[in-house]
Design a protein around this motif. Structure first.
Motif, PDB file in Angstrom:
ATOM      1  N   GLY A 138      -7.260   4.218  -3.311  1.00  0.00           N
ATOM      2  CA  GLY A 138      -6.916   3.550  -2.052  1.00  0.00           C
ATOM      3  C   GLY A 138      -7.702   4.050  -0.857  1.00  0.00           C
ATOM      4  O   GLY A 138      -8.867   4.415  -0.960  1.00  0.00           O
ATOM      5  N   CYS A 139      -7.032   4.106   0.282  1.00  0.00           N
ATOM      6  CA  CYS A 139      -7.728   4.293   1.561  1.00  0.00           C
ATOM      7  C   CYS A 139      -7.893   5.771   1.932  1.00  0.00           C
ATOM      8  O   CYS A 139      -7.400   6.663   1.257  1.00  0.00           O
ATOM      9  CB  CYS A 139      -6.958   3.564   2.657  1.00  0.00           C
ATOM     10  SG  CYS A 139      -5.291   4.195   2.887  1.00  0.00           S
ATOM     11  N   ASN A 144      -4.943   8.137   2.026  1.00  0.00           N
ATOM     12  CA  ASN A 144      -4.551   8.779   0.773  1.00  0.00           C
ATOM     13  C   ASN A 144      -5.396  10.028   0.499  1.00  0.00           C
ATOM     14  O   ASN A 144      -4.889  11.001  -0.058  1.00  0.00           O
ATOM     15  CB  ASN A 144      -4.670   7.786  -0.400  1.00  0.00           C
ATOM     16  CG  ASN A 144      -3.353   7.089  -0.682  1.00  0.00           C
ATOM     17  OD1 ASN A 144      -2.387   7.247   0.061  1.00  0.00           O
ATOM     18  ND2 ASN A 144      -3.309   6.316  -1.757  1.00  0.00           N
ATOM     19  N   THR A 158      -1.440   6.859  -5.264  1.00  0.00           N
ATOM     20  CA  THR A 158      -1.758   5.479  -5.634  1.00  0.00           C
ATOM     21  C   THR A 158      -1.844   4.501  -4.453  1.00  0.00           C
ATOM     22  O   THR A 158      -1.387   4.789  -3.353  1.00  0.00           O
ATOM     23  CB  THR A 158      -0.647   4.965  -6.567  1.00  0.00           C
ATOM     24  OG1 THR A 158       0.588   5.003  -5.814  1.00  0.00           O
ATOM     25  CG2 THR A 158      -0.522   5.831  -7.809  1.00  0.00           C
ATOM     26  N   CYS A 159      -2.409   3.335  -4.758  1.00  0.00           N
ATOM     27  CA  CYS A 159      -2.600   2.272  -3.766  1.00  0.00           C
ATOM     28  C   CYS A 159      -2.014   0.963  -4.287  1.00  0.00           C
ATOM     29  O   CYS A 159      -2.183   0.624  -5.454  1.00  0.00           O
ATOM     30  CB  CYS A 159      -4.096   2.109  -3.515  1.00  0.00           C
ATOM     31  SG  CYS A 159      -4.488   0.704  -2.455  1.00  0.00           S
ATOM     32  N   HIS A 160      -1.338   0.242  -3.416  1.00  0.00           N
ATOM     33  CA  HIS A 160      -0.631  -0.974  -3.815  1.00  0.00           C
ATOM     34  C   HIS A 160      -1.239  -2.226  -3.182  1.00  0.00           C
ATOM     35  O   HIS A 160      -0.685  -3.312  -3.279  1.00  0.00           O
ATOM     36  CB  HIS A 160       0.842  -0.828  -3.393  1.00  0.00           C
ATOM     37  CG  HIS A 160       1.789  -1.724  -4.103  1.00  0.00           C
ATOM     38  ND1 HIS A 160       2.458  -2.745  -3.468  1.00  0.00           N
ATOM     39  CD2 HIS A 160       2.179  -1.773  -5.391  1.00  0.00           C
ATOM     40  CE1 HIS A 160       3.227  -3.370  -4.342  1.00  0.00           C
ATOM     41  NE2 HIS A 160       3.083  -2.796  -5.510  1.00  0.00           N
ATOM     42  N   ILE A 161      -2.401  -2.067  -2.532  1.00  0.00           N
ATOM     43  CA  ILE A 161      -2.888  -3.121  -1.649  1.00  0.00           C
ATOM     44  C   ILE A 161      -3.213  -4.424  -2.387  1.00  0.00           C
ATOM     45  O   ILE A 161      -2.952  -5.506  -1.879  1.00  0.00           O
ATOM     46  CB  ILE A 161      -4.088  -2.629  -0.790  1.00  0.00           C
ATOM     47  CG1 ILE A 161      -4.253  -3.485   0.449  1.00  0.00           C
ATOM     48  CG2 ILE A 161      -5.399  -2.553  -1.553  1.00  0.00           C
ATOM     49  CD1 ILE A 161      -3.365  -3.138   1.573  1.00  0.00           C
ATOM     50  N   CYS A 205       1.425   4.582  -2.370  1.00  0.00           N
ATOM     51  CA  CYS A 205       2.032   3.290  -2.043  1.00  0.00           C
ATOM     52  C   CYS A 205       2.650   2.577  -3.235  1.00  0.00           C
ATOM     53  O   CYS A 205       3.600   1.824  -3.067  1.00  0.00           O
ATOM     54  CB  CYS A 205       1.009   2.422  -1.316  1.00  0.00           C
ATOM     55  SG  CYS A 205       0.657   3.075   0.347  1.00  0.00           S
ATOM     56  N   VAL A 236       0.960  -5.388   2.113  1.00  0.00           N
ATOM     57  CA  VAL A 236       2.102  -4.551   1.718  1.00  0.00           C
ATOM     58  C   VAL A 236       2.300  -3.331   2.612  1.00  0.00           C
ATOM     59  O   VAL A 236       3.339  -2.668   2.536  1.00  0.00           O
ATOM     60  CB  VAL A 236       1.948  -4.026   0.260  1.00  0.00           C
ATOM     61  CG1 VAL A 236       1.980  -5.156  -0.751  1.00  0.00           C
ATOM     62  CG2 VAL A 236       0.673  -3.206   0.101  1.00  0.00           C
ATOM     63  N   VAL A 237       1.295  -3.015   3.425  1.00  0.00           N
ATOM     64  CA  VAL A 237       1.327  -1.725   4.144  1.00  0.00           C
ATOM     65  C   VAL A 237       2.588  -1.509   4.998  1.00  0.00           C
ATOM     66  O   VAL A 237       3.169  -0.421   4.975  1.00  0.00           O
ATOM     67  CB  VAL A 237       0.029  -1.521   4.962  1.00  0.00           C
ATOM     68  CG1 VAL A 237       0.133  -0.311   5.879  1.00  0.00           C
ATOM     69  CG2 VAL A 237      -1.160  -1.353   4.014  1.00  0.00           C
ATOM     70  N   THR A 264       5.055  -0.259   2.505  1.00  0.00           N
ATOM     71  CA  THR A 264       4.818   0.990   1.778  1.00  0.00           C
ATOM     72  C   THR A 264       4.687   2.189   2.713  1.00  0.00           C
ATOM     73  O   THR A 264       5.014   3.308   2.338  1.00  0.00           O
ATOM     74  CB  THR A 264       3.552   0.921   0.904  1.00  0.00           C
ATOM     75  OG1 THR A 264       2.415   0.705   1.730  1.00  0.00           O
ATOM     76  CG2 THR A 264       3.644  -0.184  -0.125  1.00  0.00           C
ATOM     77  N   ARG A 265       4.181   1.977   3.927  1.00  0.00           N
ATOM     78  CA  ARG A 265       3.988   3.100   4.853  1.00  0.00           C
ATOM     79  C   ARG A 265       5.059   3.137   5.937  1.00  0.00           C
ATOM     80  O   ARG A 265       5.152   4.116   6.681  1.00  0.00           O
ATOM     81  CB  ARG A 265       2.617   3.013   5.518  1.00  0.00           C
ATOM     82  CG  ARG A 265       1.464   3.258   4.574  1.00  0.00           C
ATOM     83  CD  ARG A 265       1.220   4.751   4.377  1.00  0.00           C
ATOM     84  NE  ARG A 265       0.350   4.975   3.231  1.00  0.00           N
ATOM     85  CZ  ARG A 265      -0.154   6.155   2.909  1.00  0.00           C
ATOM     86  NH1 ARG A 265       0.126   7.226   3.610  1.00  0.00           N
ATOM     87  NH2 ARG A 265      -0.910   6.276   1.841  1.00  0.00           N
ATOM     88  N   GLN A 304      -3.232   3.356  10.077  1.00  0.00           N
ATOM     89  CA  GLN A 304      -3.332   1.962   9.624  1.00  0.00           C
ATOM     90  C   GLN A 304      -3.651   1.059  10.802  1.00  0.00           C
ATOM     91  O   GLN A 304      -4.239  -0.001  10.652  1.00  0.00           O
ATOM     92  CB  GLN A 304      -2.030   1.510   8.966  1.00  0.00           C
ATOM     93  CG  GLN A 304      -1.990   1.751   7.475  1.00  0.00           C
ATOM     94  CD  GLN A 304      -1.528   3.152   7.165  1.00  0.00           C
ATOM     95  OE1 GLN A 304      -0.684   3.704   7.850  1.00  0.00           O
ATOM     96  NE2 GLN A 304      -2.077   3.732   6.124  1.00  0.00           N
TER      97      GLN A 304
HETATM   98 FE1  F3S Z   1      -3.815   2.809   1.773  1.00  0.00          FE
HETATM   99 FE2  F3S Z   1      -3.518   1.334  -0.380  1.00  0.00          FE
HETATM  100 FE3  F3S Z   1      -1.418   2.329   0.783  1.00  0.00          FE
HETATM  101  S1  F3S Z   1      -4.907   0.959   1.238  1.00  0.00           S
HETATM  102  S2  F3S Z   1      -1.951   2.471   2.923  1.00  0.00           S
HETATM  103  S3  F3S Z   1      -3.064   3.480  -0.184  1.00  0.00           S
HETATM  104  S4  F3S Z   1      -1.551   0.353  -0.154  1.00  0.00           S
END
Ligand code: F3S
Ligand code: SAH
Ligand code: SF4
Length: 440
Positions: A13-14, A17, A49-52, A84, A167-168, A171-172, A203
């Motif tokens: 992810g970003c 993370n 993890t990332c959920h984007i 996330c 989703v941010v 999730t955040r 974000q």
């Molecule tokens: Fe980043 Fe992915 Fe969460 S882009 S904010 S890790 S959904």
């Protein structure tokens, strides 16, 4: 003394993370963990993890499946899921993958030590709360440990914008800014440990409004405070939202020498109909006018963006408007994605674009963006730029760093050390990087 336990963290992810993984590793350092580069000898594996997009979330399950053998060999191995996907899917993760011992959402990282202890005693633990306490104050730092010349520093987290695809905000959580004095302390600590460049993260980083000595501060005011930190040479920030691009921040791009000429300002699409349906609350025109104002303050600034193609109900004409906007703005770099349906977001319920059509649009957009990116990169040839050296290159005597505009720059026969900021004349432009020579 017993041998330290080993922690393997894999980050998806970003950049936030990446920052969070570092803070989790330092915090677990207090529990006797040292980091390892491979899962094979780990006592604890953490996937951050990332959920984007759907693919990003699915990767986690396939990665988890691969740890089955390891866990069979080493029953004491603890497997955790952070980030996330942890926040979005919670208990479902343990149902789908019983190997998982621990699930921790982004707002609960400061509770990791207790969670680790419980997991160590054989419990399954889950924490996806949004607690009131300041997690950043409770997350440990590894005092004085040396580190590389660049660092991320989260100043704002969460989002209240609720773009219809994203989703941010779920999730955040809600948008929260850290108080300025804590950020400054953290920045000073990083600089003492060798950091020369800090990228402020959020974000919606330009919506920053953390408490300062005389009331809330803007991001520009925070940048001016950081500008005073001796030894800190470069400041960057990401990601910004067009609606929060305040006048003082635009002005700082023209007047603050440490603030680098690079701005990531996602627009997502060029059709006003689609922007409205995305709930972006800006138009293509207002975005272009904003870019003009930013370029008036800092003419050479490199603009970067994010795009989504194939958003529900996007027609060929709408897509054409995205291409037109890109032609007008001229991006130095950009990230483009095919729309991915995210359960629970408003756009998931709407009429979807034919995936083949979306693929075709993505290819056409990427061809244009790649061409622009190359043009901007090639335009650096002949210029003299600042380069912050980050590592050794592949060849003896070669060093690699980043220019003010964030292009990778290779310098042969280079006497600069890691962490040096030097002037470099750019002599050629390759596929993904520039080559230059030191100006002595
Ligand atoms: Fe980043 Fe992915 Fe969460 S882009 S904010 S890790 S959904
Ligand atoms: N906070 C940042 C970006 C968050 S996510 C901002 O507001 O710009 C990073 C990028 O992923 C987004 O800019 C968007 O282009 C893309 N993205 C987000 N949700 C997506 C989805 N459902 N499908 C495809 N791309 C998505
Ligand atoms: Fe997602 Fe929109 Fe918030 Fe960015 S501004 S994090 S795209 S909801």
């Amino acid at each position: 003394m017993s041998a330290p336990k080993k922690l393997y963290i894999k980050t998806y992810g970003c950049q936030m993370n990446v920052y969070d993984s570092e803070r989790m590793a330092e915090t677990l350092g207090g529990q006797g963990y040292v980091e390892t580069k491979t899962p094979d000898d780990a006592d604890m594996i953490l996937l951050n993890t990332c959920h984007i997009r759907e693919k990003a979330a699915e990767k986690v399950y396939s990665e988890l499946g691969r740890f089955k053998g390891l866990k069979a060999e080493k029953p004491d191995l603890k497997i955790g899921v952070a980030g996330c996907v942890a926040q979005a899917e919670g208990e479902e993760i343990m149902r789908r993958q019983p190997l998982v011992d621990l699930v921790v959402g982004p707002q609960s990282y400061h509770r990791l030590p207790e969670m680790e202890a419980k997991a160590g005693a054989g419990e399954k633990v889950l924490d996806t709360d949004f607690p009131e306490e300041d997690k950043f104050e409770k997350l440990k730092r590894r005092a004085k440990a040396k580190r590389g010349p660049t660092a991320f520093l989260t100043v704002q987290e969460g989002c209240d914008k609720f773009c219809a695809f994203c989703v941010v905000p779920y999730t955040r959580g809600a948008e929260v800014s850290r108080p300025a004095d804590r950020i400054l302390r953290e920045a000073e600590d990083l600089v003492e440990r060798g950091v020369r460049e800090i990228t402020l993260l959020g974000q919606n980083v330009n919506a920053y409004h953390g408490a300062g000595p005389n009331g809330d501060m803007t991001l520009a005011q925070l940048i001016w405070e950081l500008d005073k930190v001796d030894g800190l040479e470069r400041i960057r920030f990401t990601t910004s939202h067009p609606n929060d691009m305040m006048d003082d921040l635009i002005e700082a791009h023209g007047t603050c020498a440490k603030l680098m000429p690079y701005l990531h300002l996602p627009v997502q699409a060029g059709s006003d109909k689609i922007l409205k349906r995305m709930n972006r609350s800006h138009t293509a025109e207002s975005y272009i006018r904003l870019i003009e104002r930013i370029r008036a303050a800092r003419p050479d600034i490199l603009i970067s963006g994010d795009f989504i193609v194939g958003f529900p109900e996007e027609t060929e004409e709408d897509f054409q408007a995205t291409l037109d906007l890109v032609e007008e703005v001229k991006y130095g770099t950009a990230y483009s994605f095919k729309y991915s349906t995210r359960p629970g977001t408003p756009a998931a319920e709407r009429a979807q674009v034919d995936p083949k059509e979306a693929d075709d649009r993505l290819q056409r957009l990427q061809a244009l963006l790649t061409r622009q990116q190359r043009e901007v990169q090639d335009s650096m040839v002949g210029r003299e730029l600042g380069v912050l050296f980050e590592k050794k290159g592949r060849f003896p005597g070669q060093m690699v760093g980043k220019s003010d505009y964030l292009h990778a720059v290779h310098v042969a026969d280079c006497d600069a050390e890691i962490g040096d900021l030097r002037r470099v004349r750019i002599v050629s432009s390759g596929a993904n990087s520039l080559a230059g020579e030191l100006i002595t």
